[in-house]
Design a protein around this motif. Sequence first.
Motif, PDB file in Angstrom:
ATOM      1  N   THR A   1       0.808  -1.225   0.000  1.00 56.02           N
ATOM      2  CA  THR A   1       0.000   0.000   0.000  1.00 56.02           C
ATOM      3  C   THR A   1       0.839   1.273   0.000  1.00 56.02           C
ATOM      4  OG1 THR A   1      -0.121  -0.030   2.426  1.00 56.02           O
ATOM      5  CG2 THR A   1      -1.878  -1.162   1.220  1.00 56.02           C
ATOM      6  N   GLY A   2       2.181   1.131   0.125  1.00 52.01           N
ATOM      7  CA  GLY A   2       3.046   2.305   0.163  1.00 52.01           C
ATOM      8  C   GLY A   2       2.919   3.122   1.432  1.00 52.01           C
ATOM      9  N   ARG A   3       2.440   2.505   2.505  1.00 49.03           N
ATOM     10  CA  ARG A   3       2.206   3.231   3.765  1.00 49.03           C
ATOM     11  C   ARG A   3       3.185   2.796   4.851  1.00 49.03           C
ATOM     12  NH1 ARG A   3      -3.632   1.607   5.284  1.00 49.03           N
ATOM     13  NH2 ARG A   3      -3.145   2.890   7.083  1.00 49.03           N
ATOM     14  N   LYS A   4       3.357   3.653   5.838  1.00 45.55           N
ATOM     15  CA  LYS A   4       4.082   3.324   7.057  1.00 45.55           C
ATOM     16  C   LYS A   4       3.099   3.334   8.216  1.00 45.55           C
ATOM     17  CE  LYS A   4       8.901   4.686   6.245  1.00 45.55           C
ATOM     18  NZ  LYS A   4       9.490   3.435   6.781  1.00 45.55           N
ATOM     19  N   ILE A   5       3.224   2.360   9.129  1.00 36.02           N
ATOM     20  CA  ILE A   5       2.346   2.295  10.287  1.00 36.02           C
ATOM     21  C   ILE A   5       3.189   2.117  11.540  1.00 36.02           C
ATOM     22  CG2 ILE A   5       0.431   1.319   8.966  1.00 36.02           C
ATOM     23  CD1 ILE A   5       1.163  -1.424  10.206  1.00 36.02           C
ATOM     24  N   LEU A   6       2.605   2.396  12.706  1.00 36.16           N
ATOM     25  CA  LEU A   6       3.279   2.108  13.957  1.00 36.16           C
ATOM     26  C   LEU A   6       3.577   0.615  14.031  1.00 36.16           C
ATOM     27  CD1 LEU A   6       1.277   4.302  16.492  1.00 36.16           C
ATOM     28  CD2 LEU A   6       3.650   4.622  15.781  1.00 36.16           C
ATOM     29  N   ARG A   7       4.636   0.271  14.702  1.00 31.48           N
ATOM     30  CA  ARG A   7       5.106  -1.119  14.703  1.00 31.48           C
ATOM     31  C   ARG A   7       4.035  -2.092  15.195  1.00 31.48           C
ATOM     32  NH1 ARG A   7      10.074  -3.275  13.927  1.00 31.48           N
ATOM     33  NH2 ARG A   7      10.274  -5.440  14.613  1.00 31.48           N
ATOM     34  N   ASP A   8       3.144  -1.660  16.079  1.00 34.26           N
ATOM     35  CA  ASP A   8       2.097  -2.554  16.575  1.00 34.26           C
ATOM     36  C   ASP A   8       0.741  -2.251  15.947  1.00 34.26           C
ATOM     37  OD1 ASP A   8       1.463  -0.143  17.770  1.00 34.26           O
ATOM     38  OD2 ASP A   8       0.986  -1.015  19.714  1.00 34.26           O
ATOM     39  N   GLY A   9       0.731  -1.474  14.866  1.00 33.78           N
ATOM     40  CA  GLY A   9      -0.534  -1.068  14.272  1.00 33.78           C
ATOM     41  C   GLY A   9      -1.383  -2.220  13.774  1.00 33.78           C
ATOM     42  N   TRP A  10      -0.764  -3.335  13.420  1.00 36.39           N
ATOM     43  CA  TRP A  10      -1.499  -4.485  12.899  1.00 36.39           C
ATOM     44  C   TRP A  10      -1.981  -5.424  14.000  1.00 36.39           C
ATOM     45  CZ3 TRP A  10       0.678  -9.474  13.496  1.00 36.39           C
ATOM     46  CH2 TRP A  10       1.990  -9.478  14.003  1.00 36.39           C
ATOM     47  N   LEU A  11      -1.472  -5.251  15.217  1.00 36.55           N
ATOM     48  CA  LEU A  11      -1.891  -6.077  16.344  1.00 36.55           C
ATOM     49  C   LEU A  11      -3.193  -5.541  16.948  1.00 36.55           C
ATOM     50  CD1 LEU A  11       1.548  -6.447  18.165  1.00 36.55           C
ATOM     51  CD2 LEU A  11       0.329  -8.270  16.952  1.00 36.55           C
ATOM     52  N   SER A  12      -3.927  -6.417  17.593  1.00 36.37           N
ATOM     53  CA  SER A  12      -5.118  -5.972  18.315  1.00 36.37           C
ATOM     54  C   SER A  12      -4.691  -5.054  19.459  1.00 36.37           C
ATOM     55  CB  SER A  12      -5.858  -7.179  18.883  1.00 36.37           C
ATOM     56  OG  SER A  12      -6.910  -6.774  19.734  1.00 36.37           O
ATOM     57  N   PRO A  13      -5.418  -3.959  19.721  1.00 33.21           N
ATOM     58  CA  PRO A  13      -5.088  -3.119  20.876  1.00 33.21           C
ATOM     59  C   PRO A  13      -5.101  -3.943  22.163  1.00 33.21           C
ATOM     60  CG  PRO A  13      -6.705  -2.044  19.472  1.00 33.21           C
ATOM     61  CD  PRO A  13      -6.565  -3.447  18.966  1.00 33.21           C
ATOM     62  N   LEU A  14      -4.237  -3.609  23.086  1.00 35.23           N
ATOM     63  CA  LEU A  14      -4.152  -4.374  24.337  1.00 35.23           C
ATOM     64  C   LEU A  14      -5.343  -4.097  25.240  1.00 35.23           C
ATOM     65  CD1 LEU A  14      -2.105  -6.121  26.197  1.00 35.23           C
ATOM     66  CD2 LEU A  14      -1.724  -3.927  27.314  1.00 35.23           C
ATOM     67  N   THR A  15      -5.684  -2.819  25.426  1.00 36.19           N
ATOM     68  CA  THR A  15      -6.684  -2.409  26.410  1.00 36.19           C
ATOM     69  C   THR A  15      -8.079  -2.326  25.805  1.00 36.19           C
ATOM     70  OG1 THR A  15      -4.970  -1.097  27.499  1.00 36.19           O
ATOM     71  CG2 THR A  15      -7.251  -0.677  28.143  1.00 36.19           C
ATOM     72  N   MET A  16      -9.040  -2.926  26.480  1.00 37.18           N
ATOM     73  CA  MET A  16     -10.420  -2.850  26.034  1.00 37.18           C
ATOM     74  C   MET A  16     -11.004  -1.480  26.376  1.00 37.18           C
ATOM     75  SD  MET A  16     -12.004  -6.620  26.855  1.00 37.18           S
ATOM     76  CE  MET A  16     -13.346  -6.359  25.706  1.00 37.18           C
ATOM     77  N   ALA A  17     -11.755  -0.910  25.462  1.00 32.41           N
ATOM     78  CA  ALA A  17     -12.363   0.401  25.684  1.00 32.41           C
ATOM     79  C   ALA A  17     -13.524   0.276  26.664  1.00 32.41           C
ATOM     80  CB  ALA A  17     -12.850   0.986  24.358  1.00 32.41           C
ATOM     81  N   THR A  18     -13.537   1.146  27.657  1.00 34.00           N
ATOM     82  CA  THR A  18     -14.589   1.070  28.675  1.00 34.00           C
ATOM     83  C   THR A  18     -15.905   1.672  28.204  1.00 34.00           C
ATOM     84  OG1 THR A  18     -13.787   3.184  29.601  1.00 34.00           O
ATOM     85  CG2 THR A  18     -12.915   1.145  30.550  1.00 34.00           C
ATOM     86  N   ASP A  19     -15.872   2.459  27.132  1.00 37.16           N
ATOM     87  CA  ASP A  19     -17.091   3.103  26.642  1.00 37.16           C
ATOM     88  C   ASP A  19     -17.769   2.298  25.535  1.00 37.16           C
ATOM     89  OD1 ASP A  19     -15.035   3.504  24.865  1.00 37.16           O
ATOM     90  OD2 ASP A  19     -15.723   5.483  24.228  1.00 37.16           O
ATOM     91  N   LYS A  20     -17.298   1.059  25.288  1.00 32.95           N
ATOM     92  CA  LYS A  20     -17.867   0.221  24.244  1.00 32.95           C
ATOM     93  C   LYS A  20     -18.655  -0.936  24.865  1.00 32.95           C
ATOM     94  CE  LYS A  20     -15.692   2.399  20.859  1.00 32.95           C
ATOM     95  NZ  LYS A  20     -16.399   3.165  19.806  1.00 32.95           N
ATOM     96  N   LEU A  21     -19.690  -1.369  24.162  1.00 32.40           N
ATOM     97  CA  LEU A  21     -20.447  -2.528  24.599  1.00 32.40           C
ATOM     98  C   LEU A  21     -19.637  -3.794  24.345  1.00 32.40           C
ATOM     99  CD1 LEU A  21     -23.968  -1.596  23.159  1.00 32.40           C
ATOM    100  CD2 LEU A  21     -23.173  -1.328  25.514  1.00 32.40           C
ATOM    101  N   ALA A  22     -19.844  -4.807  25.194  1.00 36.24           N
ATOM    102  CA  ALA A  22     -19.052  -6.033  25.100  1.00 36.24           C
ATOM    103  C   ALA A  22     -19.222  -6.729  23.750  1.00 36.24           C
ATOM    104  CB  ALA A  22     -19.435  -6.987  26.232  1.00 36.24           C
ATOM    105  N   ASP A  23     -20.416  -6.639  23.165  1.00 33.30           N
ATOM    106  CA  ASP A  23     -20.674  -7.337  21.905  1.00 33.30           C
ATOM    107  C   ASP A  23     -20.526  -6.438  20.684  1.00 33.30           C
ATOM    108  OD1 ASP A  23     -22.838  -5.750  22.446  1.00 33.30           O
ATOM    109  OD2 ASP A  23     -24.363  -7.277  22.035  1.00 33.30           O
TER     110      ASP A  23
END
Length: 386
Positions: free
Chosen positions: A257-279
């Motif tokens: 794609t010709g792009r640069k991303i943060l080294r962990d950009g392709w990994l799932s975020p570690l911390t779950m968002a508290t303002d999101k519903l579980a499902d």
Amino acid sequence: MPRPQRSEQFDPAEVCVVHVVQRCVRRAFLAGVDHQSGKDFSFRKEWIRRRMEALASVFAVDVLSYAVMSNHMHQILRNRPDVCAEWTDEEVAIRWLRVFPGRRLEEHLAEPTGNDVKMLTRDKERLAEVRKRLSDISWFMRALAEPIARMANKQDECTGRFWEGRFKAQRIVDEAGLLACSMYVDLNPVRAAMAETPEEAMHTSAYDRAKARRGEKLNSAAFDLKPIPTDEAGRKLRETPVDELREQRKKKRRNPTGRKILRDGWLSPLTMATDKLADEPEVHSDGVRSSDKGFLHLSWKNYWALLRWTAQRATKDSKTEMPPVVRDVLTKVGIDVSMWRDLVWDWQRYFGNNSCIGRPESIKEHAATSGRHHYRGQASTACCFA
């Protein structure tokens, strides 16, 4: 005792988290220095990391943690049929055709055209099967392992099996098991004396996340999710020599794609968002992973503190005092603080032969829903949990 069937461990139609281990045949060297031949295959680790990154951009599978070792690799994967259900038919078709084009290189770089996408979307029965496979961990591992085996065999000038057999899978059923397993995976190079600290353990998810916090970027290996116009494909095939097509394809693979991303950009975020519903699917829209959903109720700062402290506990007689923040993290998820070191460093003793990972009560509950009385190791791990 034979390994359980895949259908008994996870269902592509159900969101689940699985610890996956894939070993080389006869413990041959996947990467690193082979003590028998003296050859250094360390560069193959980047092959695997980039292939995982590429597959994370098209499959409905989140890569939570990973570690590439000398003769095997670990991943913690979460399949996401809920995310796949949000994709349009065209999105499903282009994602599938990027990985499984179903044509030879000479037939235009094995890249999908607009006409290929339309043909697949018209075949509703085939499309439904493809949609199911895109959220299947078994298909993800197939797409990861096969190309690596072919490349390694070609480089070694040999044929035959490269992997020991089908991958080992362990279902993770609660957050306590997921935290412990993630720590075990991230600390594999430290346990194997390949690195002294997590900061030095390259080709692990913890290393990638730590470097990303410092702003380190890399060339994205994500697939280009745009089909080639059919008329352009035909013209290129007629006018361009095959050798030149191969060279162009090789160059594009380095950064599709010709792009640069943060080294962990392709990994799932570690911390779950508290303002999101579980499902809530939390579908990712930037083309480098399937979703933006985290997997632990834990900040990166606290995870990193726990990881570093655990890495210092290589021996049982270590006198390093447990910081209060680390103690609070373990207590919150129900892990016995006094057993944490043993749980991670002696992982094989507690969960090495188990098909299910988690607190005993969680394993028992999962066994009941699966029509079983119990899982192996259910009782022996009780001492590790509060």
